[in-house]
Motif scaffolding. Structure first.
Motif, PDB file in Angstrom:
ATOM      1  N   SER A  21      -4.365  -3.944 -10.899  1.00  0.00           N
ATOM      2  CA  SER A  21      -5.483  -3.866  -9.951  1.00  0.00           C
ATOM      3  C   SER A  21      -5.747  -5.225  -9.301  1.00  0.00           C
ATOM      4  N   ARG A  22      -5.523  -6.273 -10.047  1.00  0.00           N
ATOM      5  CA  ARG A  22      -5.755  -7.605  -9.479  1.00  0.00           C
ATOM      6  C   ARG A  22      -4.685  -7.952  -8.445  1.00  0.00           C
ATOM      7  N   GLN A  23      -3.472  -7.511  -8.677  1.00  0.00           N
ATOM      8  CA  GLN A  23      -2.422  -7.734  -7.680  1.00  0.00           C
ATOM      9  C   GLN A  23      -2.731  -6.979  -6.397  1.00  0.00           C
ATOM     10  N   ARG A  24      -3.241  -5.774  -6.553  1.00  0.00           N
ATOM     11  CA  ARG A  24      -3.611  -4.998  -5.365  1.00  0.00           C
ATOM     12  C   ARG A  24      -4.788  -5.655  -4.642  1.00  0.00           C
ATOM     13  N   GLU A  25      -5.721  -6.186  -5.458  1.00  0.00           N
ATOM     14  CA  GLU A  25      -6.904  -6.803  -4.854  1.00  0.00           C
ATOM     15  C   GLU A  25      -6.524  -8.031  -4.046  1.00  0.00           C
ATOM     16  N   VAL A  26      -5.610  -8.836  -4.590  1.00  0.00           N
ATOM     17  CA  VAL A  26      -5.260 -10.062  -3.874  1.00  0.00           C
ATOM     18  C   VAL A  26      -4.560  -9.729  -2.554  1.00  0.00           C
ATOM     19  N   ILE A  27      -3.791  -8.652  -2.544  1.00  0.00           N
ATOM     20  CA  ILE A  27      -3.133  -8.211  -1.310  1.00  0.00           C
ATOM     21  C   ILE A  27      -4.162  -7.804  -0.261  1.00  0.00           C
ATOM     22  N   VAL A  28      -5.174  -7.057  -0.723  1.00  0.00           N
ATOM     23  CA  VAL A  28      -6.226  -6.613   0.193  1.00  0.00           C
ATOM     24  C   VAL A  28      -6.978  -7.812   0.764  1.00  0.00           C
ATOM     25  N   LEU A  65       5.238   2.617   0.137  1.00  0.00           N
ATOM     26  CA  LEU A  65       4.266   1.555  -0.114  1.00  0.00           C
ATOM     27  C   LEU A  65       3.179   2.047  -1.063  1.00  0.00           C
ATOM     28  N   VAL A  66       2.669   3.249  -0.762  1.00  0.00           N
ATOM     29  CA  VAL A  66       1.611   3.825  -1.599  1.00  0.00           C
ATOM     30  C   VAL A  66       2.117   3.995  -3.028  1.00  0.00           C
ATOM     31  N   ALA A  67       3.365   4.469  -3.151  1.00  0.00           N
ATOM     32  CA  ALA A  67       3.948   4.654  -4.483  1.00  0.00           C
ATOM     33  C   ALA A  67       4.135   3.316  -5.173  1.00  0.00           C
ATOM     34  N   GLY A  68       4.590   2.330  -4.411  1.00  0.00           N
ATOM     35  CA  GLY A  68       4.861   0.994  -4.983  1.00  0.00           C
ATOM     36  C   GLY A  68       3.588   0.322  -5.445  1.00  0.00           C
ATOM     37  N   LEU A  69       2.552   0.491  -4.679  1.00  0.00           N
ATOM     38  CA  LEU A  69       1.293  -0.165  -5.037  1.00  0.00           C
ATOM     39  C   LEU A  69       0.762   0.334  -6.392  1.00  0.00           C
ATOM     40  N   THR A 123      -7.071   1.411  -5.697  1.00  0.00           N
ATOM     41  CA  THR A 123      -6.018   2.430  -5.602  1.00  0.00           C
ATOM     42  C   THR A 123      -5.972   2.910  -4.157  1.00  0.00           C
ATOM     43  N   PHE A 124      -4.786   3.240  -3.731  1.00  0.00           N
ATOM     44  CA  PHE A 124      -4.617   3.582  -2.309  1.00  0.00           C
ATOM     45  C   PHE A 124      -3.941   4.924  -2.144  1.00  0.00           C
ATOM     46  N   LEU A 168       6.197  -5.454  -5.598  1.00  0.00           N
ATOM     47  CA  LEU A 168       6.092  -4.328  -4.670  1.00  0.00           C
ATOM     48  C   LEU A 168       7.442  -4.049  -4.026  1.00  0.00           C
ATOM     49  N   ARG A 169       8.105  -5.108  -3.628  1.00  0.00           N
ATOM     50  CA  ARG A 169       9.422  -4.970  -3.006  1.00  0.00           C
ATOM     51  C   ARG A 169      10.387  -4.313  -3.960  1.00  0.00           C
ATOM     52  N   GLU A 170      10.360  -4.750  -5.228  1.00  0.00           N
ATOM     53  CA  GLU A 170      11.262  -4.170  -6.230  1.00  0.00           C
ATOM     54  C   GLU A 170      11.003  -2.675  -6.386  1.00  0.00           C
ATOM     55  N   GLU A 171       9.711  -2.347  -6.505  1.00  0.00           N
ATOM     56  CA  GLU A 171       9.371  -0.937  -6.702  1.00  0.00           C
ATOM     57  C   GLU A 171       9.794  -0.076  -5.508  1.00  0.00           C
ATOM     58  N   MET A 172       9.619  -0.646  -4.315  1.00  0.00           N
ATOM     59  CA  MET A 172       9.920   0.131  -3.108  1.00  0.00           C
ATOM     60  C   MET A 172      11.423   0.308  -2.899  1.00  0.00           C
TER      61      MET A 172
END
Lengths: 354, 207
Positions: free
Chosen positions: B136-143, B127-131, B107-108, B177-181
């Motif tokens: 959690s796995r999608q966030r992890e792969v981005i990191v 970005l923070v809202a979109g993430l 979480t960011f 993420l793009r969609e959410e943002m």
């Protein structure tokens, strides 16, 4: 407007060198990506978006000072030195355990085996003592043969032909007693417990080692010849001691006994298949020959039986013995050899003496 | 913050493999912050993460025979840290905590991002809202890809996936993420170019 190339975008994002360059990190050839952009003017949009994506994820590194990192590093390294020591001990202990385990298995087996074996022996012994004391062992030297018997206490007995020795499988503590019918030479092993020979004559109490007993049922006299040590003849409370070299003669019918110093050779030579007769009646010689050669004698005239002889035989055939006896006396032997009849039974040889 | 490339890591590692303990010390200093960042995103307990990272290195220093088998130290450290941290964390958490915790991985907040000329404040907040809408796995792969610059092959090791799954996971995460943002964004704002991933919208339009 030209369609956005997802593939181009993805391949840029998949390129770590591109990510580094886009992040603004030092890379080997920073010019490469500027040139890529120029050379792919149709993909400028994809390129820019990829750059933006990378730059967007400019994660901040948590604040932690170089000093703390150094400190943590040093602590980790120091711990490793301690751990290496304990690891060394652990490895050493593990090896020791392994060695101990390897040694333990045969030790366990050996101990178990020994205990079981001992227990088994004890069980065997006690069951023998308890249950089999009455089951005596009889060894018979049949007519025509001689036998050597090893007694449980280590004593050795030579049994002459037509003799029987009976003894318990285990000698009890209160005495070693054997029963003899016939002739035997004893070599008694030394022991605290007394050794007795029961026979047709007085019981022989053994205090020493080597002696000969002649106690056949059909013989009138029981003789005991002492070679070495000490024996006594016990009869109704009384005890008569013999000295080495002495021979006792016990008359069964009159129950009288007398002791003489004799050449013991005559009493012991049977063990080598030798027979020495001095002033012996034909009847007594024939009784010995009956036992040794398994033949029956028939005297045409009973008076012939009392004829005295001096003779020595050694490993001679029956016929040869007859020839020798014929030479020294006015008698004739008519020998019919023994044979197996139709039923497979042995019919003794018969000797008629005229 | 990483200014060295992977080859540098490996040369230190090779030196250590040949018996140079100081090389591993250098590697510690070089890798610590990244491992610490990653560890904190998994289990936000600073002391536990520090301890676990230290133990990984202590282990390498004291068990030289194990060292020879490790070809890729970067992937090894990440895989080991992840496994060991989750193991230790499971001991201090109850089961219900664990279920909640897994969704709290990676979480960011806005503090996690550098505010620079490249990233405007508004974008960062989006970005923070979109993430938050990613798994959690999608966030992890981005990191792992953008922060740690790990190759797909290495990420596959760390996350216990195959390489193709890692690719799919990453690009699907970016798309989501793009969609959410872009929710609530006007076309004007796209033109301004402040919103990232606007191209995805266009892509949908054209396709």
């Amino acid at each position: 407007m030209r369609q956005f190339s997802e593939n181009t975008f993805e391949s840029l994002v998949a390129d770590t060198q591109f990510i580094r360059w886009a992040k603004g990190e030092q890379v080997a050839d920073s010019q490469k990506w500027e040139e890529w952009k120029k050379n792919h003017s149709d993909k400028t949009r994809e390129f820019d978006e990829a750059c933006k994506a990378v730059r967007m994820f400019s994660f901040a590194t948590p604040a932690i000072s170089d000093l703390e990192v150094d400190y943590l590093k040093q602590k980790a390294f120091d711990r490793s030195k301690k751990q290496r020591n304990t690891l060394g001990t652990v490895v050493w202990m593990r090896r020791l355990t392994r060695v101990a385990a390897v040694l333990f298995i045969p030790l366990l087996l050996f101990t178990t085996w020994t205990l079981l074996d001992k227990k088994q022996l004890e069980t065997t012994y006690s069951s023998l003592v308890e249950n089999r004391m009455d089951e005596e062992i009889s060894v018979v030297a049949p007519i025509g043969t001689r036998t050597i018997v090893d007694l449980p206490d280590g004593s050795k007995v030579w049994l002459n032909a037509g003799s029987q020795l009976t003894y318990p499988p285990i000698f009890a503590n209160n005495g070693r007693t054997v029963h003899l019918e016939g002739e035997a030479f004893f070599e008694v092993s030394k022991d605290e417990t007394p050794f007795n020979v029961e026979n047709f004559g007085p019981t022989i109490k053994v205090y020493g080692t080597e002696f000969n007993v002649n106690a056949y049922e059909e013989e009138e006299v029981v003789t005991v010849a002492l070679v070495e040590g000490s024996v006594s003849l016990a009869k109704s409370g009384g005890e008569l001691f013999l000295e080495p070299g002495e021979v006792s003669f016990f008359d069964k019918s009159s129950e009288t006994i007398h002791v003489e110093r004799k050449n013991l050779e005559h009493f012991l030579c049977w063990r080598e298949g030798k027979f020495i007769f001095r002033d012996a009646s034909l009847n007594s010689i024939l009784r010995v020959l009956q036992r040794q050669y398994n033949v029956e004698f028939e005297l045409s005239n009973p008076q012939l039986g009392s004829y005295p002889y001096n003779a020595t035989f050694q490993n001679e055939s029956l016929e040869q013995i007859f020839q020798l006896l014929e030479l020294s006396a006015p008698i004739q032997f008519d020998y019919t050899k023994g044979y197996l009849n139709k039923d497979g039974a042995y019919v003794k040889g018969k000797v008629r003496i005229k | 913050m990483t200014t060295q490339n992977k080859n540098w890591d490996n040369s230190l590692w090779n030196k250590f493999q040949q018996g140079d303990n100081d090389a591993l010390g250098e590697l510690f200093q070089e890798r610590f912050r990244e491992l610490y960042f990653y560890g904190l995103k998994l289990v936000p307990v600073a002391e536990l993460v520090k301890d676990t990272i230290q133990d990984l290195f202590t282990d390498l220093w004291s068990r030289k025979e194990k060292v020879k088998e490790i070809a890729n130290i970067n992937a090894y450290l990440m895989v080991s840290l992840r496994r060991e941290l989750l193991r230790r964390a499971s001991k201090i958490r109850t089961q219900t905590d664990l279920d909640e915790a897994s969704s709290q991985y990676f979480t960011f907040s806005s503090e996690d991002f550098i505010i620079g000329s490249e990233t405007e404040l508004e974008t960062r907040n989006k970005l923070v809202a979109g993430l938050r809408h990613l798994t959690s796995r999608q966030r992890e792969v981005i990191v792992l890809r953008f922060k740690h610059e790990m190759e797909f092959k290495e990420i596959a090791q760390v996350m216990d996936l195959n390489v193709q799954s890692v690719r799919n996971l990453l690009f699907r995460a970016l798309e989501k993420l793009r969609e959410e943002m872009n929710v609530g964004d006007s076309v004007d704002k796209q033109d301004v170019g402040l919103v990232l991933f606007a191209f995805f919208k266009e892509k949908i339009k054209f396709s």
